[in-house]
Design a protein around this motif. Sequence first.
Motif, PDB file in Angstrom:
ATOM      1  N   TYR A  63       0.837  -1.195   0.000  1.00 39.18           N
ATOM      2  CA  TYR A  63       0.000   0.000   0.000  1.00 39.18           C
ATOM      3  C   TYR A  63       0.874   1.248   0.000  1.00 39.18           C
ATOM      4  O   TYR A  63       1.971   1.269   0.575  1.00 39.18           O
ATOM      5  N   HIS A  64       0.379   2.290  -0.645  1.00 38.60           N
ATOM      6  CA  HIS A  64       1.002   3.609  -0.551  1.00 38.60           C
ATOM      7  C   HIS A  64       0.317   4.362   0.577  1.00 38.60           C
ATOM      8  O   HIS A  64      -0.906   4.290   0.737  1.00 38.60           O
ATOM      9  N   VAL A  65       1.104   5.068   1.401  1.00 36.92           N
ATOM     10  CA  VAL A  65       0.556   5.803   2.540  1.00 36.92           C
ATOM     11  C   VAL A  65       0.592   7.301   2.268  1.00 36.92           C
ATOM     12  O   VAL A  65       1.609   7.845   1.836  1.00 36.92           O
ATOM     13  N   ILE A  66      -0.528   7.963   2.514  1.00 35.64           N
ATOM     14  CA  ILE A  66      -0.576   9.422   2.597  1.00 35.64           C
ATOM     15  C   ILE A  66      -0.864   9.759   4.057  1.00 35.64           C
ATOM     16  O   ILE A  66      -1.835   9.268   4.637  1.00 35.64           O
ATOM     17  N   TYR A  67       0.003  10.548   4.658  1.00 36.04           N
ATOM     18  CA  TYR A  67      -0.080  10.852   6.086  1.00 36.04           C
ATOM     19  C   TYR A  67      -0.408  12.335   6.261  1.00 36.04           C
ATOM     20  O   TYR A  67       0.397  13.199   5.977  1.00 36.04           O
ATOM     21  N   ASN A  68      -1.626  12.636   6.710  1.00 35.79           N
ATOM     22  CA  ASN A  68      -2.050  14.003   6.999  1.00 35.79           C
ATOM     23  C   ASN A  68      -2.181  14.182   8.508  1.00 35.79           C
ATOM     24  O   ASN A  68      -2.395  13.206   9.246  1.00 35.79           O
ATOM     25  N   THR A  69      -2.059  15.428   8.976  1.00 37.08           N
ATOM     26  CA  THR A  69      -2.073  15.665  10.418  1.00 37.08           C
ATOM     27  C   THR A  69      -3.106  16.719  10.811  1.00 37.08           C
ATOM     28  O   THR A  69      -3.512  17.548  10.001  1.00 37.08           O
ATOM     29  N   PHE A  70      -3.505  16.671  12.079  1.00 36.85           N
ATOM     30  CA  PHE A  70      -4.377  17.681  12.682  1.00 36.85           C
ATOM     31  C   PHE A  70      -3.771  18.093  14.011  1.00 36.85           C
ATOM     32  O   PHE A  70      -2.902  17.399  14.548  1.00 36.85           O
ATOM     33  N   ASP A  71      -4.220  19.235  14.543  1.00 34.33           N
ATOM     34  CA  ASP A  71      -3.665  19.717  15.802  1.00 34.33           C
ATOM     35  C   ASP A  71      -4.688  19.812  16.921  1.00 34.33           C
ATOM     36  O   ASP A  71      -4.371  20.276  18.018  1.00 34.33           O
ATOM     37  N   SER A  72      -5.922  19.386  16.661  1.00 31.08           N
ATOM     38  CA  SER A  72      -6.931  19.356  17.718  1.00 31.08           C
ATOM     39  C   SER A  72      -8.014  18.357  17.342  1.00 31.08           C
ATOM     40  O   SER A  72      -8.253  18.094  16.158  1.00 31.08           O
ATOM     41  N   ASN A  73      -8.656  17.804  18.351  1.00 32.45           N
ATOM     42  CA  ASN A  73      -9.768  16.888  18.095  1.00 32.45           C
ATOM     43  C   ASN A  73     -10.889  17.573  17.322  1.00 32.45           C
ATOM     44  O   ASN A  73     -11.526  16.964  16.458  1.00 32.45           O
ATOM     45  N   GLU A  74     -11.109  18.843  17.627  1.00 28.68           N
ATOM     46  CA  GLU A  74     -12.192  19.575  16.988  1.00 28.68           C
ATOM     47  C   GLU A  74     -11.929  19.758  15.490  1.00 28.68           C
ATOM     48  O   GLU A  74     -12.832  19.614  14.668  1.00 28.68           O
TER      49      GLU A  74
END
Length: 359
Positions: A63-74
């Motif tokens: 599989y190819h992975v794309i990794y995105n991020t967030f900085d809060s649950n909201e």
Amino acid sequence: MKRLVVFFGGILLVLSILFVSKTWLAKETATVSEASENTVIIFNWGEYIDPELLEAFEKESGYHVIYNTFDSNEAMETKIKQGGTRYDVVFPSESIIPKMIEGDLLVPIDHSKIKGIENLSSFLMNQNFDENNQYSLPYFWGTIGIMVNTDEIEAEAIQKWADLWEPTYQNDILMVDGARESIGIALQAQGLSLNELEKDKIERGVKKLEALRPNVKAVLTDEIKTLMINNDAPIGIGYSGDAAFVMSENPAVEYIVPEDGGAIWTDNFAIPKTVSNLEGAYAFINFMLRPENAKQNAEYVGYATPNEKAKALLPNELTDNAAFYPQPEAMGQMEHYEYLGRDAVEIYNDLFLEWKLGL
């Protein structure tokens, strides 16, 4: 709540990790339109996984992975709710999971497709926020406690939240900038729950927090670590992983889990409603649940692993440290952060903002 990476092994290791992280930062810019059926899209807190494990998963699974991020649950919840972006695996904190379940934002987990679930710590499973772990499995966990610079204050002098109110600590405390965390400390110092729903009890917590005002040097988030490392304050409130980083940079700092409460938090694997590659999602979760991979990830991130077999592979000096792997009797005093509903959350946030504005 934001999680921060803890690095071990010195400068050379940090530099090598940062180099690998930059490679994955480039991958974060990949658009979902580039994703194929052979892609697994991961939505996680920033720098909350060993990039080498992502590469290993790609190599092993195809599989190819794309990794995105967030900085809060909201922010994460909003993105999933909008539904315009495909994500296959997401990592919500326990406090937001009931709201996401209620909003039909998570897909039930088929336990028959999970390998290694039996290795997960029993005290983290089947919690009120997700009974029988229908929608989530623990990824990392930790506590919130007190960092004390023992060059200035004897660690034995501060063993409870209530000790923070001693007049001797005037202008000494770096308070965490979080309504649930700070008001929760004041509530637990009075023998109340950090999950109180009644407005009069929440107000009791804020009144107690008012009495702490003379001792508060500043209300901060990430900056607490830097100030504690640089000996700019003798006391700082923080998460266990942040404390581990501070202690690695400043050996004079000790981390105290308070005897009159404290909190256990978990961040969790979950599959959002936006999932497109369900088999890829299960493959990734199973890969990360392998003891050797969970151990490697715990060493990189610096928080406690919920994987008991992985824990057995970690150095004894780490797992024997009760500040980071508390004994069962200590954990019996702690609470999980629960989702309290919109009305209660607004009360916490409004009252906490008023308190901060008065500093």
